[in-house]
Write a protein that holds these residues in place. Structure first.
Motif, mmCIF file in Angstrom:
data_model
loop_
_atom_site.group_PDB
_atom_site.id
_atom_site.type_symbol
_atom_site.label_atom_id
_atom_site.label_comp_id
_atom_site.label_asym_id
_atom_site.label_seq_id
_atom_site.Cartn_x
_atom_site.Cartn_y
_atom_site.Cartn_z
ATOM 1 N N PHE A 9 1.322 11.653 6.859
ATOM 2 C CA PHE A 9 1.699 10.260 7.119
ATOM 3 C C PHE A 9 0.776 9.674 8.175
ATOM 4 N N LEU A 13 -2.180 6.737 7.700
ATOM 5 C CA LEU A 13 -2.184 5.506 8.477
ATOM 6 C C LEU A 13 -3.529 5.329 9.169
ATOM 7 N N THR A 132 -6.902 3.097 -11.865
ATOM 8 C CA THR A 132 -6.988 3.066 -10.406
ATOM 9 C C THR A 132 -7.805 4.262 -9.944
ATOM 10 N N ARG A 141 -4.821 10.839 0.009
ATOM 11 C CA ARG A 141 -5.412 10.057 -1.059
ATOM 12 C C ARG A 141 -6.394 9.060 -0.513
ATOM 13 N N THR A 216 -9.881 -6.139 -1.422
ATOM 14 C CA THR A 216 -8.769 -7.080 -1.365
ATOM 15 C C THR A 216 -9.070 -8.320 -2.191
ATOM 16 N N SER A 265 6.708 -4.095 10.419
ATOM 17 C CA SER A 265 5.732 -5.177 10.392
ATOM 18 C C SER A 265 6.203 -6.453 11.058
ATOM 19 N N GLU C 206 10.213 -5.169 5.128
ATOM 20 C CA GLU C 206 8.890 -5.381 5.713
ATOM 21 C C GLU C 206 8.293 -6.705 5.288
ATOM 22 N N LYS C 207 7.606 -7.322 6.230
ATOM 23 C CA LYS C 207 7.037 -8.636 6.028
ATOM 24 C C LYS C 207 5.629 -8.504 5.451
ATOM 25 N N LYS C 209 2.556 -10.604 5.335
ATOM 26 C CA LYS C 209 2.000 -11.846 5.860
ATOM 27 C C LYS C 209 1.007 -12.437 4.876
ATOM 28 N N GLN C 212 -2.694 -11.126 4.304
ATOM 29 C CA GLN C 212 -2.831 -9.751 4.766
ATOM 30 C C GLN C 212 -3.651 -8.942 3.775
ATOM 31 N N ILE C 213 -4.474 -8.053 4.305
ATOM 32 C CA ILE C 213 -5.366 -7.277 3.444
ATOM 33 C C ILE C 213 -4.777 -5.919 3.115
ATOM 34 N N ASP C 214 -4.185 -5.281 4.122
ATOM 35 C CA ASP C 214 -3.821 -3.892 3.973
ATOM 36 C C ASP C 214 -2.318 -3.706 4.027
ATOM 37 N N LYS C 216 -0.960 -0.791 3.006
ATOM 38 C CA LYS C 216 -0.663 0.644 2.960
ATOM 39 C C LYS C 216 0.229 1.115 4.107
ATOM 40 N N PRO C 217 0.028 0.651 5.339
ATOM 41 C CA PRO C 217 0.953 1.088 6.391
ATOM 42 C C PRO C 217 2.399 0.765 6.046
ATOM 43 N N ILE C 218 2.625 -0.441 5.518
ATOM 44 C CA ILE C 218 3.988 -0.822 5.147
ATOM 45 C C ILE C 218 4.501 0.077 4.034
ATOM 46 N N LEU C 220 3.488 3.068 3.190
ATOM 47 C CA LEU C 220 3.676 4.438 3.650
ATOM 48 C C LEU C 220 4.989 4.559 4.396
ATOM 49 N N ARG C 221 5.256 3.554 5.216
ATOM 50 C CA ARG C 221 6.499 3.562 5.982
ATOM 51 C C ARG C 221 7.706 3.527 5.057
ATOM 52 N N ARG C 224 8.318 6.766 3.220
ATOM 53 C CA ARG C 224 8.935 7.808 4.060
ATOM 54 C C ARG C 224 10.453 7.729 4.012
ATOM 55 N N LEU C 241 -1.603 -7.420 -4.521
ATOM 56 C CA LEU C 241 -2.216 -6.395 -3.677
ATOM 57 C C LEU C 241 -1.260 -5.247 -3.443
ATOM 58 N N GLU C 248 -2.787 2.965 -5.750
ATOM 59 C CA GLU C 248 -3.811 3.753 -5.049
ATOM 60 C C GLU C 248 -3.188 4.867 -4.233
ATOM 61 N N LEU C 249 -2.005 4.599 -3.685
ATOM 62 C CA LEU C 249 -1.341 5.623 -2.887
ATOM 63 C C LEU C 249 -0.634 6.636 -3.765
#
Lengths: 288, 284, 379
Positions: A9, A13, A132, A141, A216, A265, C206-207, C209, C212-214, C216-218, C220-221, C224, C241, C248-249
């Motif tokens: 994890f 990140l 993908t 990954r 993106t 977030s 989770e928001k 925005k 937003q480009i990425d 993945k953190p959201i 991944l969270r 979990r 996206l 991709e993940l």
């Protein structure tokens, strides 16, 4: 194993953060270079990033492969950056900072609206062919886009280091950034330095833009969003310090990613900005 | 009525630009957070009647004004203290960060209506429709007058004489600190009052109205007009507030309408910066 | 000081001039076929222009159709203003429509925030609004007595999404990814409320925005926390996206979304990753009445109609109906007629308004992507 999952994890990140951070770092470099030499915050620099992204998109539409896209981004952004410097900023270089600031606001509006006219208000994407694309290494990954960003990013970073540390151009830029008047008295041509600064800053913003186009979606507003974050990084890294800005950009990306991953977030931006304010206060206490 | 709305907003922007002139033009505290004070005023008067619906809306409105002014004056003072510690550019950045944080805070909170915005309960101000437009005009005159007072005072004259930023604090010493504190507080209060007037007139507020974009716009108006020159600031603010609306009377191909107008606006800005670097009506 | 005095005098003169601009409303001649003026405040050139343009087409088609065969001796005309999704501009448009164009009713506003921004004004001048797009729950209470809409409030959407997921997917834990906008926030709140009532645990909210480009953190969270369903109520750009990055993940979870997932933009951006994604939206209607509309739309514009053109078409028809049933053109009378509307045969279903001006008993439909195209699912 819970530990393995936690580590995975964390590393995922970090990976994500590094890719985002690479983009911030490249754009932050430009802010830092320009600030060091001309002493103003170039609000239009984020738009140079967007220009690079759209240049890459256009080249992709023409059917070229990713390396060509990156080159396109670099060249177009560098060119636009120089043109803007020559006609918009150079005549004002003797004036107060606020003038350059306001002018850069005007330029950013012009560039953004031009992109909206050319490409429409909605977003466009570079669509990868087939399934993908990803690779797995150590149970992590890596999306193909991320691999690209990391590899190209690392290469360009080395190039940047070489340019700034080892070439005459780089030395002169650093000289002007650290002591403007002394550099002038030594006979270094001011105009050439300004042009080269914008060239370099623009090139790297364009590279970031092209890389962003690979991972993106593109909108005319993309420069605004990323520009803000990159500019924050430039400040944290220390104005005039190219590598400080660069490192700060990477750190910011990773920090943002980790903060979002562990805390959510909701107040993402707030954490970053609070860090900025505290950092600024710390710097002023330590001395200038 | 359309012109009335336009004039109302022009007056509001002139007031905001004049208020920024007080802190940035005279007090040399270049801050990018004027819109936050503006927002504090608007949200105070919007939220108080909502929080206590049993009381008379007019009284809650007045209470909102006072609460808003108090918060802004305090914040303004704190920010000016920050300004004494940080170099000009860093200070600019900090106020910018502050503006962003405030906007995100309001947008995220539920009690503030968040991203949906807040609709204000209609105020019955004796049925007079023009009370807010007239108030905007009065506020603008007050701001203008305050600028005049500062320009004629010892502080103002000293500013005109020592026009170089760097040496200012060393020359004027510590007495300047309390004066700059006052400048900042006055500036914040004026902006807050502008917000208190706009909110009921508009009837609806949203965090996007009070963010960094707005602060940058006000800052640009000030720069265009000329820092430290109150006539210039009025002209500059008026021009930038009114020109986009005037441009709507020249319709272009529908889809390209908005971006082309933006480009004209941007070009206007750049050209004016080049032609009149000291501002439209520079300091004498 | 005299210069400043002159200045002040000039300003006061300017203000007085403004105060003198008022216009009168004229009463129509009752003997001729009545002229019904309808207004609309649409986003024609701003961020939501795709919606506004679709609404415009629906309105224009309705005007043409009704004038060809009106339900009573009436002639309608539409006056459309561009708001560009800016509240100030929307307010200016509202005042122009009422005081300059003398409209008797408003038949569409693009965007809940614009509807909220103009609500005070329309309630003050007593002109009814029959809105076709705005779905923010706030408008139920904040819209006022003169606000009606045929688009269901998102609180229904939220309840429906949770209920549907409970009956078809039976999740114990869910997560939400929502857009950082009024629409996204409204839907998120509605889902949270509905989840609370049904004892479904929301493990992450989770928001996403804008810009937003990425993600993945959201993601991944969220991964979990191991939810069984992920509610994706983000705008098309971010939604696309999110879906791409989920692939991709390698994150495979049931995705349930709202109308944004039905758009072409999402289909383009998330191409290849859509299979199995589900979404629910307010019923478009079906049957001969919809087919007739589609045919007429195709004939007039040469393209298939967007869902966003259907509702404004209905709104115009409802406004006309109310005007026919009320004896005068006074907007307040039209409003009274609107409150009495029961089971109006709109394309999207039968329309009745409750005491808040909301549509009673809205219907929703759900779809699932098989490959690149969406299929309707059974309720």
């Amino acid at each position: 194993m819970i530990i393995r999952e936690e580590v995975s994890f964390f590393l995922s990140l970090v990976l994500s953060g590094l890719c985002l951070g690479a983009l911030y770092a490249f754009v932050a470099t430009g802010y830092s270079l320009i600030f060091g030499v001309l002493r103003f915050i170039n609000f239009a620099h984020g738009e140079i990033f967007a220009v690079g992204a759209y240049a890459a998109y256009v080249v992709w539409r023409l059917g070229f492969s990713p390396p060509v896209l990156i080159l396109a981004g670099i060249t177009v952004s560098a060119a636009i950056s120089c043109v803007v410097e020559r006609f918009a900023y150079r005549p004002l270089s003797q004036g107060r900072t606020v003038l350059l600031l306001a002018t850069s606001v005007g330029i950013s509006v012009i560039i953004r609206s031009s992109l909206a006219i050319l490409f429409g208000d909605s977003f466009v994407t570079i669509r990868p062919r087939g399934e993908t694309c990803y690779a797995t290494l150590f149970h992590l990954r890596f999306a193909c886009g991320q691999i690209y960003v990391l590899v190209v990013g690392a290469t360009l970073t080395i190039v940047l280091w070489w340019l700034v540390q080892k070439t005459q151009i780089g030395r002169r830029i650093r000289a002007v950034a650290s002591n403007r008047s002394a550099a002038e008295s030594l006979g270094i041509s001011k105009h050439a330095i300004h042009r080269n600064t914008f060239l370099l800053g623009g090139a790297y913003a364009g590279a970031a833009g092209a890389l962003a186009a690979l991972i993106t979606e593109l909108t005319p507003q993309m420069g605004v969003f990323l520009g803000l974050k990159a500019f924050t990084a430039a400040i944290i890294g220390g104005v005039g310090s190219v590598f400080g800005a660069f490192a700060a950009g990477l750190l910011l990306g990773v920090f943002e990613s980790l903060a979002t991953g562990y805390f959510g977030s909701q107040y993402q931006n707030t954490y970053v900005l609070l860090a900025l304010v505290m950092f600024l206060l710390l710097r002023s206490r330590v001395g200038r | 009525m359309y012109w009335q709305t336009l004039i109302f907003f022009a007056l509001t922007y002139v007031t905001l630009a004049l208020s920024l002139n007080i802190s940035a033009g005279y007090g040399r505290l270049l801050c990018l957070c004027q819109a936050t004070f503006y927002g504090i005023g608007a949200y105070s008067v919007a939220l108080l009647p909502m929080m206590m619906p049993s009381r008379s809306p007019a009284r809650m409105y007045v209470l909102g004004v006072f609460v808003g002014i108090s918060i802004s004056a305090a914040l303004g003072g704190l920010i000016s203290l920050l300004g004494d510690h940080l170099k000009e550019d860093y200070f600019l950045m900090s106020t910018f960060a502050f503006s962003e944080i405030a906007q995100e805070f309001i947008a995220n909170s539920n009690w503030s209506g968040g991203n949906v915005g807040l609709r204000l309960k209609p105020l019955n101000m004796g049925g007079v429709e023009y009370v807010f437009v007239v108030s905007a005009g009065i506020l603008m005159l007050v701001a203008f007058w305050i600028c005049g007072r500062i320009e004629r005072s010892h502080f103002g004259l000293a500013l005109i004489t020592f026009s170089v930023d760097e040496s200012l604090s060393t020359v004027l010493g510590n007495s300047s600190r309390s004066l700059r504190f006052q400048c900042m507080a006055v500036s914040a209060v004026l902006a807050t009052l502008a917000g208190c007037i706009v909110a009921p007139q508009l009837g609806y507020i949203h965090p996007a109205f009070f963010g960094v974009d707005e602060s940058v716009l006000i800052f640009t108006m000030l720069t265009l007009g000329g820092l430290g020159s109150r006539y210039g600031v009025v002209l500059g603010a008026f021009v930038l507030a009114v020109v986009p609306s005037i441009l709507t009377f020249f319709p272009i191909a529908t889809r390209l309408d908005a971006p082309i107008r933006q480009i004209i606006y941007g070009l206007l800005l750049v050209v004016l910066m080049h032609l009149r670097p000291s501002g439209l009506i520079p300091n004498r | 000081m005299s210069q400043a005095n002159k200045f002040a005098a000039g300003l006061i003169a300017l203000l007085t001039l403004c105060a003198c601009g008022r216009s009168e409303r004229t009463e129509p001649n009752p003997n001729k076929p009545r002229n019904l003026r309808l207004g609309a405040i649409l986003d024609l050139t701003g961020p939501a222009a795709s919606f506004g343009q679709a609404q415009l087409k629906g309105i224009e088609l309705a005007v043409a159709e009704i004038n060809q065969s009106p339900p009573c001796p009436i002639n309608i005309s539409a006056h459309v203003e561009d708001s560009r999704l800016e509240a100030r501009r929307a307010l200016g448009a509202a005042t122009k429509l009422v005081e300059h164009d003398h409209v008797s009713a408003i038949v569409s506003i693009t965007g809940s925030s614009m509807a909220l921004a103009t609500a005070n004004y329309f309630n003050r001048v007593r002109v009814p609004v029959i809105d076709s797009l705005s779905s923010a729950p706030a408008l139920t209470t904040e819209g006022g007595d003169y606000y009606f809409r045929i688009q269901p409030s998102d609180s229904y959407a939220g309840t429906f999404l949770i209920r549907w997921s409970l009956s078809h997917l039976r999740p114990k834990k869910v997560a939400i990814v929502y857009a950082d906008s009024d629409w996204g926030q409204g839907l998120r709140d509605a889902i949270l409320a509905a989840a609370r009532e049904s004892s479904v645990k929301v493990v992450a909210s989770e928001k996403a925005k804008l810009g937003q480009i990425d993600f993945k953190p959201i993601l991944l969270r969220i991964r979990r926390e191991e939810p069984e369903v992920l509610f994706l109520v983000a705008h098309p750009q971010e939604a696309g996206l999110v879906l791409k990055q989920m692939a991709e993940l390698g994150y495979d979870v049931t995705v349930l979304g709202s109308d944004s997932l039905s758009t072409d933009e999402v289909k383009t951006a998330a191409a290849g990753t859509l299979d199995g994604v589900r979404f629910c939206l307010a019923a478009e209607g079906s049957g001969p009445i919809l087919d007739a509309f589609e045919r007429k739309f195709l004939a007039r514009y040469g393209e298939e109609p967007d869902i966003n053109s259907v509702k404004p078409f209905d709104a115009v028809r409802i406004a006309t109906q109310a005007a026919c049933e009320s004896s005068t053109d006074k907007p307040s009378d039209i409003r009274a007629a609107l409150t009495k509307i029961r089971n109006f045969p709109a394309i999207t279903g039968s329309v009745s308004f409750d005491q808040y001006g909301d549509i009673v008993d809205p219907r929703y439909e759900c779809f699932v992507y098989r490959g690149e195209s969406a299929e309707k699912m059974n309720q």
